[in-house]
Scaffold this motif. Structure first.
Motif, PDB file in Angstrom:
ATOM      1  N   GLU A  98      42.531 -21.015  68.865  1.00  0.00           N
ATOM      2  CA  GLU A  98      42.854 -20.828  70.331  1.00  0.00           C
ATOM      3  C   GLU A  98      41.719 -20.661  71.353  1.00  0.00           C
ATOM      4  O   GLU A  98      41.532 -21.372  72.334  1.00  0.00           O
ATOM      5  N   VAL A 109      49.953 -16.374  72.511  1.00  0.00           N
ATOM      6  CA  VAL A 109      49.251 -16.356  71.321  1.00  0.00           C
ATOM      7  C   VAL A 109      49.387 -15.075  70.205  1.00  0.00           C
ATOM      8  O   VAL A 109      49.339 -15.185  69.327  1.00  0.00           O
ATOM      9  N   TYR A 125      48.751 -15.809  77.033  1.00  0.00           N
ATOM     10  CA  TYR A 125      47.893 -15.082  75.943  1.00  0.00           C
ATOM     11  C   TYR A 125      48.956 -14.239  75.413  1.00  0.00           C
ATOM     12  O   TYR A 125      48.630 -13.954  73.960  1.00  0.00           O
ATOM     13  N   ARG A 165      39.906 -23.658  71.533  1.00  0.00           N
ATOM     14  CA  ARG A 165      40.660 -24.950  72.057  1.00  0.00           C
ATOM     15  C   ARG A 165      39.690 -26.029  72.813  1.00  0.00           C
ATOM     16  O   ARG A 165      40.123 -27.363  72.605  1.00  0.00           O
TER      17      ARG A 165
END
Ligand SMILES: Nc1ncnc2c1ncn2[C@@H]1O[C@H](COP(=O)(O)OP(=O)(O)OP(=O)(O)O)[C@@H](O)[C@H]1O
Ligand SMILES: [Mg+2]
Lengths: 276, 331
Positions: free
Chosen positions: B286, B43, B40, B289
């Motif tokens: 994301e 990201v 994370y 996904r």
């Protein structure tokens, strides 16, 4: 010293828009440029301000050739203008429209403005003070934070003149400032233009509104088919049969010229916003 | 009390609440990030890089009104600056901060080099030529094997460190990027409010009238291209350092388009809008996904929806950071 056109000429291909015009404009006076549609009045303004190139001849201000300079350099030599079709910075506020005119003097301090907030705010305050002064002169202070594009048409005309005046120009060029204005607004405009008169300033007004021109101008140039047809005081222009012939094709009263100009003004649509 | 009066009384308070909410979420996110799993944090790092790119490109697109579709070229210049100066490729191992400086200068130079030929162009023509420029830079990188490693790229880049502190984990990059994004945002915002920023706006509104009030549009536009490219190039150098691998694949036209989209969806000309646009366009894929092939369709629909309901972007130009701050302190 003065603004001088010497055998000034402009050709668009075969069309001769300005045909060897020689004239000079003294400071402290308001000069009117009149003539029928297509006479070349806007072309004169556009060449002086550097929007159009000069085909031959020269434009000299205080001994300095203007016609070889770039448009922004001409502006920085003290020439300010308005446009026949209003051209404001629509999405900027009224105040910002004036503030940005200080770019040439203030741009050198940009990085200092970015890095040192107190400097930025003192600079901005100084700029804005001068802008507010002009806005008050044009009674626009109430619109200071409104987007220029959202102002009523008449206010936009005033704002464009305010923008031209904010840096105290040596030459003020106005291309049909009264176009699209009602009687009340035209009277207001006439008063403001009379009030901005200053001993150092050369004011040139292109206008179809004869009342405004006759009331305001000290000296009038009459253009016809790109040529300088006549030059003289308002009284001389009114008396000239040549001028009447140019406008109407027949020798007639100045009142008929006025009527013709009025017709034309009625045809002018209110400005539409360029942006979608 | 009329309806209008009631609304007028309620709105400032509720918009103040919105401002607080936005601020609280931002603080909470920043505080929580270091405790998230590495995936994370990565990201979020990439989100910050895109925000940085958005801040840079917005100077040209949003402030000056010039549609530049080749922005990724400057991103590539930065990334390859790091790759060449801190890897076994040329056996150079310069310190990270020095490379950032070099990348910034190279970015400014390429920005001006792109700016000069396109000075006379506007609108669609400008978009096409800058698009070509972006592609040319990528193709050059792709073919200059001896220097850039060609399509294989450059691997095994050095670990970055600043004054002896190693910047290697995703969380290190998170803090670095946060600082850089805040700095770049501050500079861009203050530039916008400076006299140069006003001139950019005037050029955007009416270039010819801008010249008419004495603005040297050549210089003003080159300044916009240079600052924009500098920020893009810095983003690239940090990207290179965080990936420790660069290849031409990261610098395709798609990237440029993505950044433009971010700006348009978020709110053109507004830094807050860029953050919102980046959050949607970078985070949503994301989140989605799992839905694999459906997510592009979904994103497309969302974009159409946003353009219809908020044509000026999620956060309009008029609601800048100054407004947000003023709402927070309740003025
Ligand atoms: N860009 C151009 N290309 C070709 N011809 C032009 C151009 N601009 C003006 N002209 C021509 O030059 C002549 C003078 O035009 P100009 O706009 O100066 O007239 P004007 O006196 O301002 O008229 P109006 O009162 O309608 O504003 C006209 O015949 C016009 O058709
Ligand atoms: Mg005209």
């Amino acid at each position: 010293m003065t603004l001088v056109f010497d055998r000034l000429r402009k050709e668009y291909g075969q069309v001769v828009a300005i045909d060897d015009v020689t004239a000079s404009f003294a400071p402290g006076l308001i000069h009117g440029v009149i003539g029928p549609n297509g006479a070349g009045k806007s072309t004169l303004i556009n060449m002086t301000a550097g929007s159009y190139t000069v085909s031959s001849g020269s434009i000299v201000l205080d001994g300095k050739r203007l016609d070889r300079l770039k448009k922004y350099q001409i502006a920085n030599s003290g020439v300010a203008r308005t446009y026949q079709n209003i051209r404001l910075f629509d999405q900027m506020t009224t105040l910002e429209n004036l503030e940005v005119c200080f770019y040439p003097t203030d741009v050198g301090g940009t990085w200092k403005e970015v890095l040192w907030p107190p400097y930025a705010s003192s600079r901005r305050d100084r700029r804005r003070e001068k802008c507010m002064e002009i806005l008050r002169f044009f009674d626009l202070q109430g619109h200071a934070d409104a987007e220029a594009g959202s102002l009523p048409y008449g206010r936009q005309r005033m704002l464009e003149i305010a923008r031209a005046l904010v840096c105290n120009p040596r030459v003020l060029l106005l291309d049909e400032p009264a176009a699209g204005l009602n009687h009340h607004e035209t009277a207001e405009l006439t008063a403001r233009l009379a009030a901005q008169r200053s001993p150092d300033r050369i004011t040139i007004i292109v206008e179809h509104d004869m009342d405004l021109v006759m009331a305001l101008c000290d000296n009038i140039i009459v253009m016809h088919h790109g040529k300088l047809l006549f030059q003289g005081t308002p009284a001389e222009v009114q008396a000239s049969t040549d001028v009447q012939l140019a406008y109407l094709g027949t020798a007639n009263d100045i009142d008929d010229i006025r009527a013709a100009a009025q017709d034309r003004r009625a045809q002018l649509g209110i400005r539409t916003r360029r942006r979608s | 009390m009329s309806v209008a009066e009631t609304l007028a009384a309620v709105r400032p308070r509720s918009s103040r609440a919105v401002a607080f909410l936005v601020f609280a979420i931002a603080i909470a996110l920043i505080a929580a990030t270091p405790f998230l799993p590495n995936y994370y944090i990565r990201v979020i790092d990439s989100l910050l890089i895109y925000i940085l790119l958005g801040i840079g490109l917005n100077i040209v697109i949003g402030y000056t009104g010039l549609l530049d579709l080749g922005f990724v070229a400057f991103y590539a210049v930065g990334a390859y600056s790091y790759a060449l100066l801190a890897s076994p490729q040329l056996d150079l191992h310069l310190p990270f901060l020095l490379i950032l400086l070099v990348a910034a200068c190279l970015g400014a130079i390429t920005g001006i080099l792109l700016g000069i030929p396109v000075l006379r162009l506007r609108g669609d023509y400008l978009a096409i030529v800058t698009l070509g420029f972006g592609e040319i830079v990528r193709i050059i990188i792709n073919n200059l094997d001896w220097l850039t490693g060609g399509p294989k790229g450059i691997a095994r880049l050095d670990k970055a460190s600043i004054l002896g502190i190693q910047i290697a984990r995703p969380v290190d990059f998170f803090w670095l990027l946060l600082v850089v994004v805040l700095l770049a945002g501050l500079v861009a915002w203050r530039l916008e409010r400076s006299i140069l920023g006003k001139a950019w706006a005037a050029i955007r509104e009416d270039q010819d009238a801008a010249r008419g009030i004495g603005i040297n549009t050549t210089n003003a536009k080159l300044a916009a291209f240079a600052t924009s490219a500098t920020i893009g190039s810095i983003a690239g150098a940090i990207f290179g350092a965080s990936q420790r691998f660069v290849s031409p694949e990261s610098f395709t036209l798609q990237e440029s388009v993505l950044i433009v989209l971010m700006i348009v969806v978020g709110g053109i000309g507004n830094i807050l809008g860029i953050v919102a646009g980046a959050a949607i366009l970078i985070l949503l894929p994301e989140v989605l996904r799992e839905f694999a092939e459906w997510r592009i369709l979904f994103l497309g629909l969302l974009m159409i929806f946003l353009i219809i309901v908020r044509p000026a972007g999620i956060v309009p130009r008029s609601f800048g950071p100054d407004k947000l701050i003023r709402r927070l302190i309740g003025k």
